[in-house]
Motif scaffolding. Structure first.
Motif, PDB file in Angstrom:
ATOM      1  N   LEU A 423       0.732  -1.328  -0.165  1.00  0.00           N
ATOM      2  CA  LEU A 423      -0.128   0.080  -0.109  1.00  0.00           C
ATOM      3  C   LEU A 423       0.953   1.316   0.103  1.00  0.00           C
ATOM      4  N   ASN A 424       1.938   1.422   0.768  1.00  0.00           N
ATOM      5  CA  ASN A 424       2.775   2.537   0.874  1.00  0.00           C
ATOM      6  C   ASN A 424       3.490   2.542  -0.295  1.00  0.00           C
ATOM      7  N   ALA A 425       3.803   1.555  -1.042  1.00  0.00           N
ATOM      8  CA  ALA A 425       4.548   1.798  -2.567  1.00  0.00           C
ATOM      9  C   ALA A 425       3.496   2.317  -3.520  1.00  0.00           C
ATOM     10  N   VAL A 426       2.330   2.028  -3.367  1.00  0.00           N
ATOM     11  CA  VAL A 426       1.296   2.464  -4.437  1.00  0.00           C
ATOM     12  C   VAL A 426       0.882   3.773  -4.013  1.00  0.00           C
ATOM     13  N   GLU A 430       4.624   9.667  -6.698  1.00  0.00           N
ATOM     14  CA  GLU A 430       4.778   9.396  -7.871  1.00  0.00           C
ATOM     15  C   GLU A 430       3.629   8.350  -8.737  1.00  0.00           C
ATOM     16  N   ILE A 431       3.326   7.455  -7.846  1.00  0.00           N
ATOM     17  CA  ILE A 431       2.399   6.411  -8.296  1.00  0.00           C
ATOM     18  C   ILE A 431       1.167   7.017  -8.201  1.00  0.00           C
ATOM     19  N   GLY A 432       0.594   7.375  -6.965  1.00  0.00           N
ATOM     20  CA  GLY A 432      -0.776   8.089  -6.955  1.00  0.00           C
ATOM     21  C   GLY A 432      -1.876   7.084  -6.800  1.00  0.00           C
ATOM     22  N   ILE A 433      -1.730   6.246  -6.190  1.00  0.00           N
ATOM     23  CA  ILE A 433      -2.922   5.161  -5.958  1.00  0.00           C
ATOM     24  C   ILE A 433      -3.120   5.080  -4.382  1.00  0.00           C
TER      25      ILE A 433
END
Length: 844
Positions: A423-426, A430-433
């Motif tokens: 979750l933190n990655a997305v 820059e990803i914005g999800i």
């Protein structure tokens, strides 16, 4: 103090807390939502923005041409394209479940775009009525849309994957509806979409089959706005007199009623989870109404766009993206001011432990019996947090408590850590999800990976796949295809190395699919090099055929040993290449050659003859011709002296000629010659006798039939032509005369000269015809007494049989004859006497 700072951000609505953390400061520039149409995808999806052509706006430094722009939820640009479609102004746009942007214009044309602003063909029209009457309103749901025309007609596309428009029942209303709401097909009893329409002083339910008027206390006067809840169970209604009502979807009573300050209908109404409803007017605070108690107001000085989610509402403004949600119970139990719950004490114990205070042990002793629940609450609260440092602190508290809890599930913290890392990655700007944990579980990791792939975030998708243990093949495949599409300037050899370096990471990946994409993009040489690495022949061979590598395909199919694949290649080449070239390809390959020969023997005789002639196998052509002559003989028209016998004879003569060309087939040549000669004679006999009984019978049967018909001359002709031996001739004539019971002729025939076969066939023929008297004429002529004895026994003459047996002096024969006459006592006694006499004489 930490608890106070966290809880200070909450708002209380009756007995439930709500929070509104900022997800992102928006990264776009010079954006004014009030000047644009906006479509935001759920589950943290992309945002589509286009200038609203229904409004008069001032253009600053921008072009007069409208642009469709797509951003992430953090405002990072993804793509844009110039809007230049005919059909009138844009009525509505929305994202589907697979993140396809649907745009519907005034004449009912539906345009589709992917997340990269690329138009997806073909466009679809809602029909002639929409074109003539114009669409005035669109109402979207997950994967469908309902459109209203100026004439009050409703049209629906239930599923964008099928794109099959249909018309709903006509309402009969004179005026256009005040508002509409959609109940999705998955929430209706019929399984079809149902549309709620506010018309006049009531509400109508419209579907494909009919219209139904709603009755109930919730429907008292004109309705201005309606919104169905996320789960399809509740309906929020804004009435003409400024009241917001909530009822269940069947209109069984009012669950919530609140008088708003304005009777003007709000611009937007949205459910916040299932506990509250948001209402938004321009230039007034955002209003949140719950089941009881005073509403909550949120103040903004800029336009807003509400994006409903399953567990809250995302609030988009010109400058920020926020997420309004009910505070989870686990978070409330920890951070509520003055909370003494086990979870709060465990969180406090960690703080004391970090400060090396003995109070940590005291807190743990207080919650010893509730420690598992406290650990679980900390884990759950960490999962619902968007702040990474707070996640870390809560997980440390859970880990600290777990150390003193022997009966807690050990891998629970590991699972939530995995989920939060994804979750933190997305959620990264820059990803914005900005997914919440509930949205993530509802969406599933596989769909999240698919969306990342479609957005060309392949590295992120690959790492998530690897981390959560899902198959990486889909990610690598999509990356490879995208790389080929985007690398037109890279030479084939260099691009092949780049592709293989990544493709080899995934065992069992389909190189053939990547090669097919390369061929589709016009890089046939690259496709041929890629397909060489495909280990599965079933995928390799069809692709080789599609890119024109027939020789390689035939070789690979032959090596695989799969006859179906070999046949596939053979039929493909058969259709594509000239016959001589095809013959040359298969001649040196035993398996393809044999399979082709087997097939052609059954279905393609002429083509097979060409093959054998081209390869010099004359004897095989001859065998085919001979077989054709037999097939021609099975034709019903080839009877009764039909002229079809002429072509049969010619085929056999051709076969004989081809056989004579080779020394190894002398026998076949002679057999074919005699077969043709016999057929010719039989054909003449059928013509002369007008009886279709000769053709395809043997020489012996032909002679026998001639004798039976009394045509001795024809029988002699056949005997002479085919050099039938005297013994065979006698056998045939004896039994033929017995068949027609011409005993005088048989007796005359026996006296012409001494028969080369003896008289035993004469006896057998008479016995078979049950003519014992005739048989007696020939039995005495039998030279061997044993044959005479057996012949007499066959016609029941015991004494004569005994005399003949005694002449033969054969005791074993006497024993057999005794068994033959077992029912005759006198005969049995006679045979016993003769056996005794022979025994006395020493003859056995």
């Amino acid at each position: 103090m930490a608890n106070v700072s966290v809880a200070a951000e909450w708002q209380l609505l009756f007995n439930r807390y709500y929070r509104k953390p900022e997800l992102y400061p928006m990264r776009w520039k010079h954006m004014d939502l009030s000047r644009n149409k906006v479509a935001c995808a759920p589950f943290g999806g992309p945002i589509a923005v286009i200038r609203d052509d229904s409004k008069i706006v001032q253009l600053y430094s921008e072009s007069a041409l409208r642009k469709l722009r797509i951003f992430t939820s953090s405002g990072v640009p993804i793509s844009d394209t110039v809007w230049k479609h005919p059909g009138g102004r844009l009525i509505g746009m929305s994202w589907t479940e697979d993140q396809t942007l649907i745009c519907i214009v005034q004449d009912g044309t539906v345009y589709r775009y992917n997340v990269h602003a690329e138009l997806i063909e073909p466009n679809v029209s809602l029909g002639k009525e929409c074109f003539e009457q114009n669409v005035v309103e669109c109402l979207f749901w997950g994967n469908g849309v309902v459109c209203l025309t100026e004439g009050g007609l409703l049209f629906c596309i239930p599923d964008f994957k099928v794109m099959r428009p249909c018309q709903l029942a006509e309402t009969g209303a004179e005026d256009l509806p005040n508002c509409m709401a959609v109940i999705e097909p998955k929430y209706t009893v019929s399984g079809n979409v149902e549309v709620l329409i506010g018309v006049g002083d009531g509400i109508l339910i419209v579907d494909e089959d009919g219209v139904q008027r709603v009755e109930g206390e919730a429907v008292q006067g004109p309705v201005q706005k309606m919104v169905v809840s996320w789960d399809g169970k509740y309906l929020a209604i804004f009435t003409h007199d400024g009241r917001i009502l909530v009822t269940d979807i069947n209109f069984n009573g009012v669950l919530l009623e609140y008088n708003c300050e304005s009777a003007l209908p709000p611009e937007q109404v949205a459910w916040c989870g299932l506990d509250s409803v948001l209402l938004y007017w321009d230039d007034t605070p955002l209003l949140m109404v719950g089941p009881r108690g005073d509403p909550v107001h949120y103040f903004y000085d800029e336009p807003l766009f509400l994006i409903p989610e399953c567990d809250g509402v995302r609030i988009l403004s010109n400058t920020s993206m926020e997420f309004l949600q009910r505070v989870p119970d686990s978070t409330v139990s920890i951070f509520k001011i003055g909370s003494t719950s086990p979870a709060a004490l465990l969180y406090d114990a960690l703080d004391h432990f970090d400060r090396r205070s003995a109070k940590a042990d005291e807190n743990l002793r207080l919650i010893r019996s509730s420690l598992p629940e406290a650990v679980e609450a900390c884990i759950d609260a960490a999962g619902h947090e968007f702040d990474v440092s707070r996640q870390r602190t809560l997980l440390r508290a859970a880990s600290y408590g777990q150390a003193f809890c022997s009966n807690f599930q050990r891998d629970r913290i590991q699972e939530i850590c995995k989920t939060l890392r994804v979750l933190n990655a997305v959620r990264d700007p820059e990803i914005g999800i900005p997914l919440s944990i509930k949205q993530y579980k509802l969406l599933t990791p596989s769909v999240l990976i698919a969306r990342s792939i479609n957005a060309h975030r392949h590295l992120l998708a690959l790492r998530i796949s690897e981390y959560v243990g899902l198959n990486q093949e889909v990610v690598i495949m999509h990356w490879a295809c995208s790389k080929i599409t985007a690398s037109l300037a890279i030479p084939d050899a260099s691009l092949l190395e780049i592709l293989l370096d990544k493709l080899k990471l995934c065992r069992g990946i389909s190189y053939a699919a990547v090669a097919a994409h390369a061929d589709k993009n016009g890089r046939r040489k690259l496709a041929a090099m890629l397909v060489e690495h495909e280990p599965r022949s079933s995928k390799q061979v069809p692709l080789l055929l599609s890119i024109g590598e027939e020789d390689t395909a035939l070789m690979k199919a032959t090596e695989s040993g799969d006859t179906d694949l070999v046949y596939l290649v053979l039929f493909h080449i058969w259709q594509k290449r000239p016959p001589l070239e095809f013959f040359g390809m298969i001649q040196a390959r035993p398996l393809p050659r044999d399979l082709f020969t087997s097939y052609a023997r059954c279905y393609k005789h002429e083509f097979l003859k060409d093959f054998f002639l081209s390869t010099g196998q004359l004897q095989e052509v001859a065998f085919l011709l001979w077989k054709e002559s037999w097939e021609l003989g099975k034709n019903p028209m080839a009877s009764k002296g039909s002229p079809l016998h002429g072509p049969r004879i010619k085929l056999i003569e051709k076969a004989q000629h081809l056989f004579s060309e080779t020394k190894e087939h002398t026998f076949e040549s002679k057999a074919a010659e005699e077969h043709a000669k016999l057929l010719r004679i039989q054909h003449e006999l059928e013509v002369s006798t007008k009886q279709a009984i000769f053709v395809d019978s043997s020489i012996s049967d032909t002679i026998r039939t001639c004798i039976v018909l009394g045509n001795q001359r024809a029988a002699m002709k056949v005997k002479t032509e085919f050099k039938v031996s005297e013994k065979r001739w006698y056998w045939l004539k004896v039994f033929a005369l017995a068949t027609i019971r011409d005993w005088d002729a048989l007796e005359k025939f026996s006296k012409e000269k001494r028969p080369p076969i003896g008289y035993r066939p004469f006896v057998e023929a008479c016995v078979d015809a049950d003519e014992k008297g005739e048989a007696l004429k020939y039995i005495p002529k039998l030279a061997d007494p044993r044959e005479r004895a057996e012949a007499y026994a066959q016609i029941g003459m015991a004494k004569e049989a005994a005399d003949a047996a005694s002449q033969a002096k054969d005791g074993e024969l006497l024993g057999r004859l005794k068994l033959t006459f077992a029912q005759n006592a006198a005969a049995s006694s006679l045979f016993d006497t003769l056996r005794d006499r022979l025994s006395f004489q020493g003859v056995s």
